[in-house]
Design a protein around this motif. Structure first.
Motif, PDB file in Angstrom:
ATOM      1  N   THR A  85      41.232  44.905 112.445  1.00 49.72           N
ATOM      2  CA  THR A  85      39.982  44.306 112.915  1.00 49.72           C
ATOM      3  C   THR A  85      39.167  45.373 113.630  1.00 49.72           C
ATOM      4  O   THR A  85      39.626  46.486 113.865  1.00 49.72           O
ATOM      5  CB  THR A  85      40.260  43.144 113.885  1.00 49.72           C
ATOM      6  N   SER A  86      37.914  45.012 113.992  1.00 56.63           N
ATOM      7  CA  SER A  86      37.038  45.932 114.710  1.00 56.63           C
ATOM      8  C   SER A  86      36.345  45.174 115.827  1.00 56.63           C
ATOM      9  O   SER A  86      36.250  43.945 115.817  1.00 56.63           O
ATOM     10  CB  SER A  86      36.004  46.541 113.757  1.00 56.63           C
ATOM     11  N   ALA A  87      35.833  45.905 116.793  1.00 58.85           N
ATOM     12  CA  ALA A  87      35.141  45.261 117.918  1.00 58.85           C
ATOM     13  C   ALA A  87      33.877  44.566 117.470  1.00 58.85           C
ATOM     14  O   ALA A  87      33.457  43.564 118.058  1.00 58.85           O
ATOM     15  CB  ALA A  87      34.832  46.309 118.990  1.00 58.85           C
ATOM     16  N   ASP A  88      33.231  45.073 116.415  1.00 60.34           N
ATOM     17  CA  ASP A  88      31.991  44.456 115.947  1.00 60.34           C
ATOM     18  C   ASP A  88      32.240  43.053 115.421  1.00 60.34           C
ATOM     19  O   ASP A  88      31.366  42.196 115.479  1.00 60.34           O
ATOM     20  CB  ASP A  88      31.354  45.318 114.856  1.00 60.34           C
ATOM     21  N   ASP A  89      33.427  42.804 114.851  1.00 58.71           N
ATOM     22  CA  ASP A  89      33.746  41.494 114.303  1.00 58.71           C
ATOM     23  C   ASP A  89      34.394  40.574 115.321  1.00 58.71           C
ATOM     24  O   ASP A  89      34.794  39.475 114.967  1.00 58.71           O
ATOM     25  CB  ASP A  89      34.662  41.644 113.086  1.00 58.71           C
ATOM     26  N   GLU A  90      34.515  41.006 116.580  1.00 60.66           N
ATOM     27  CA  GLU A  90      35.078  40.204 117.657  1.00 60.66           C
ATOM     28  C   GLU A  90      36.466  39.672 117.311  1.00 60.66           C
ATOM     29  O   GLU A  90      36.794  38.507 117.506  1.00 60.66           O
ATOM     30  CB  GLU A  90      34.146  39.036 117.995  1.00 60.66           C
ATOM     31  N   GLY A  91      37.298  40.546 116.744  1.00 60.42           N
ATOM     32  CA  GLY A  91      38.675  40.167 116.480  1.00 60.42           C
ATOM     33  C   GLY A  91      38.908  39.457 115.170  1.00 60.42           C
ATOM     34  O   GLY A  91      40.042  39.113 114.848  1.00 60.42           O
ATOM     35  N   ARG A  92      37.864  39.196 114.400  1.00 62.71           N
ATOM     36  CA  ARG A  92      38.030  38.514 113.120  1.00 62.71           C
ATOM     37  C   ARG A  92      38.259  39.541 112.009  1.00 62.71           C
ATOM     38  O   ARG A  92      37.882  40.705 112.146  1.00 62.71           O
ATOM     39  CB  ARG A  92      36.786  37.677 112.811  1.00 62.71           C
ATOM     40  N   PRO A  93      38.818  39.096 110.916  1.00 66.02           N
ATOM     41  CA  PRO A  93      39.021  40.042 109.810  1.00 66.02           C
ATOM     42  C   PRO A  93      37.691  40.598 109.324  1.00 66.02           C
ATOM     43  O   PRO A  93      36.646  39.959 109.422  1.00 66.02           O
ATOM     44  CB  PRO A  93      39.701  39.176 108.737  1.00 66.02           C
ATOM     45  N   ARG A  94      37.718  41.775 108.809  1.00 65.96           N
ATOM     46  CA  ARG A  94      36.504  42.410 108.290  1.00 65.96           C
ATOM     47  C   ARG A  94      35.946  41.597 107.126  1.00 65.96           C
ATOM     48  O   ARG A  94      36.687  41.069 106.306  1.00 65.96           O
ATOM     49  CB  ARG A  94      36.814  43.829 107.830  1.00 65.96           C
ATOM     50  N   GLN A  95      34.606  41.490 107.083  1.00 66.69           N
ATOM     51  CA  GLN A  95      33.937  40.767 106.022  1.00 66.69           C
ATOM     52  C   GLN A  95      33.294  41.751 105.057  1.00 66.69           C
ATOM     53  O   GLN A  95      32.686  42.738 105.471  1.00 66.69           O
ATOM     54  CB  GLN A  95      32.859  39.839 106.604  1.00 66.69           C
ATOM     55  N   PRO A  96      33.381  41.465 103.784  1.00 66.83           N
ATOM     56  CA  PRO A  96      32.732  42.374 102.821  1.00 66.83           C
ATOM     57  C   PRO A  96      31.222  42.252 102.931  1.00 66.83           C
ATOM     58  O   PRO A  96      30.698  41.211 103.339  1.00 66.83           O
ATOM     59  CB  PRO A  96      33.246  41.855 101.476  1.00 66.83           C
ATOM     60  N   PRO A  97      30.468  43.270 102.613  1.00 64.28           N
ATOM     61  CA  PRO A  97      28.999  43.197 102.682  1.00 64.28           C
ATOM     62  C   PRO A  97      28.451  42.204 101.666  1.00 64.28           C
ATOM     63  O   PRO A  97      29.095  41.884 100.665  1.00 64.28           O
ATOM     64  CB  PRO A  97      28.561  44.634 102.378  1.00 64.28           C
ATOM     65  N   LEU A  98      27.223  41.692 101.970  1.00 62.14           N
ATOM     66  CA  LEU A  98      26.572  40.754 101.062  1.00 62.14           C
ATOM     67  C   LEU A  98      26.235  41.459  99.759  1.00 62.14           C
ATOM     68  O   LEU A  98      25.860  42.638  99.746  1.00 62.14           O
ATOM     69  CB  LEU A  98      25.298  40.198 101.691  1.00 62.14           C
ATOM     70  N   PRO A  99      26.333  40.749  98.649  1.00 63.63           N
ATOM     71  CA  PRO A  99      25.934  41.358  97.371  1.00 63.63           C
ATOM     72  C   PRO A  99      24.441  41.631  97.357  1.00 63.63           C
ATOM     73  O   PRO A  99      23.661  40.955  98.036  1.00 63.63           O
ATOM     74  CB  PRO A  99      26.325  40.291  96.345  1.00 63.63           C
ATOM     75  N   PRO A 100      23.973  42.615  96.609  1.00 70.03           N
ATOM     76  CA  PRO A 100      22.538  42.974  96.601  1.00 70.03           C
ATOM     77  C   PRO A 100      21.633  41.824  96.206  1.00 70.03           C
ATOM     78  O   PRO A 100      20.497  41.743  96.662  1.00 70.03           O
ATOM     79  CB  PRO A 100      22.474  44.130  95.595  1.00 70.03           C
ATOM     80  N   ALA A 101      22.096  40.912  95.379  1.00 66.77           N
ATOM     81  CA  ALA A 101      21.221  39.834  94.896  1.00 66.77           C
ATOM     82  C   ALA A 101      21.104  38.679  95.876  1.00 66.77           C
ATOM     83  O   ALA A 101      20.344  37.744  95.629  1.00 66.77           O
ATOM     84  CB  ALA A 101      21.750  39.315  93.556  1.00 66.77           C
ATOM     85  N   ALA A 102      21.860  38.721  96.996  1.00 67.57           N
ATOM     86  CA  ALA A 102      21.858  37.583  97.906  1.00 67.57           C
ATOM     87  C   ALA A 102      20.504  37.341  98.546  1.00 67.57           C
ATOM     88  O   ALA A 102      20.134  36.203  98.828  1.00 67.57           O
ATOM     89  CB  ALA A 102      22.921  37.783  98.977  1.00 67.57           C
ATOM     90  N   LEU A 103      19.750  38.395  98.829  1.00 60.92           N
ATOM     91  CA  LEU A 103      18.445  38.275  99.506  1.00 60.92           C
ATOM     92  C   LEU A 103      17.275  38.563  98.569  1.00 60.92           C
ATOM     93  O   LEU A 103      16.168  38.831  99.033  1.00 60.92           O
ATOM     94  CB  LEU A 103      18.393  39.233 100.706  1.00 60.92           C
TER      95      LEU A 103
END
Length: 341
Positions: A85-103
């Motif tokens: 985990t990382s401090a940026d995620d506040e103890g949660r598992p890392r999340q994959p980045p959003l796919p390019p088409a999401a926005l």
């Protein structure tokens, strides 16, 4: 007597024989046993009371788990996996980045169904009908006749606005005159913008009109709104085309006595930054006015009133007033009307 005993002897012999018969053929019956009476019958016996808990009412400390902090082995318990985990995620598992088409889609999902042009018009209509409403009002704050000091005069103080909740156009006019035909007053045209739920900043121009050749024009910068304790405030600074800087503050408060009877104190103070003899003004505080009006609301939009008002010119302004043959202090009784529509 001997004869009587001789006669009864046979009878006594028969009775004795009958009594001497053998009873051996008869079965002897045991005596009937009567149960003993319950000495407690009919009495309410008290219920035994359990012994008192010696720990009742005491907070008992929790017993520590002897296995806390130890790896007990065995199959893994259900829950999130042990991943970095990382401090940026506040103890949660890392999340994959959003796919390019999401926005990459439209900002409003309905645009993809109905089209952006059609939905833009619908959103504008919704905005106008639910918050961007245009309205107009006319407010007659004072329309009154005054009597006092052997003189009769009349006064007007009216205003109006048109616009929405944030941006409005205001116009204001006030002045006074007498029944001999002398009149002086002013008209203001202002742009007003709300800066908080209870306060507006106003800017524009003011044009004076009076008897004589001097009818100055002013730039106006003001603040209008509702102060704490429900005091209505109207304050403004004026800069004339001749360079004269003046200011005025008005404050009034509605004290309800009943649902229709209202007592209104009102105060007005004026000041000048410098002497302006052509306007009859001295530097500092130039004028103060205080009044008390009692009105009766026949309807919310229509309320006649009576009251009393005191006014006085101050400082050098009082000297200028005396120089033209007028009195610097006045007290008058007023009758008037307050209305709005």
């Amino acid at each position: 007597m001997i004869r009587l005993m001789t006669a009864l002897a046979p009878l006594l012999l028969v009775a004795g024989a009958a009594a001497a018969q053998d009873h051996s053929q008869h079965e002897a019956r045991p005596p009937v046993q009567t149960p003993a009476a319950d000495p407690h019958a009919g009495h309410a016996m008290p219920t035994p009371t359990p012994p008192a808990d010696p720990h009742a009412g005491h907070v008992m400390p929790a017993q520590p788990d002897p296995h806390a902090g130890h790896d007990m082995g065995g199959p893994a318990a259900s829950g999130p996996p042990d991943v970095p985990t990382s401090a940026d995620d506040e103890g949660r598992p890392r999340q994959p980045p959003l796919p390019p088409a999401a926005l990459s889609g439209p900002a409003h999902a309905a645009d993809a169904v109905w089209g952006a042009d059609r939905m833009t018009g619908a959103r504008d209509l919704l905005r106008r009908e639910n918050g961007d409403v245009r309205a107009t009002a006319v407010i007659v704050d004072r329309l009154e006749v005054g009597f006092g000091d052997g003189e009769e005069s009349w006064t007007w103080d009216v205003a109006g606005w048109t616009g929405g909740d944030i941006n409005r156009f205001w116009w204001k006019s006030e002045g006074e005159g007498d029944f001999d035909g002398e009149t002086e007053g002013e008209v203001q045209a202002l742009y007003s913008r709300a800066i908080s739920p209870f306060w507006d900043v106003q800017a524009g121009v003011r044009q004076d009109f009076r008897q004589g050749d001097k009818d100055p024009t002013h730039l106006v910068l003001g603040l209008q709104g509702l102060a704490p304790y429900w005091w209505e405030i109207d304050a403004a600074a004026f800069l004339s085309t001749e360079g004269d800087l003046t200011a005025r503050v008005e404050a009034e408060y509605d004290q309800r006595i009943t649902q229709r009877l209202i007592l209104q104190p009102r105060i007005e103070v004026e000041a000048s930054a410098a002497d302006a003899p052509e306007l009859g003004l001295g530097s500092g505080l130039t004028h103060v006015e205080a009044g008390l009006r009692l009105r009766y609301e026949i309807a919310k939009e229509f309320a006649p009133y009576v009251g009393v008002e005191w006014s006085r010119e101050l400082g050098d302004t009082a000297d200028f007033t005396r120089a033209v043959g007028a009195e610097p202090e006045h007290t008058r009784f007023v009758i008037g009307l307050k209305a709005w529509f």
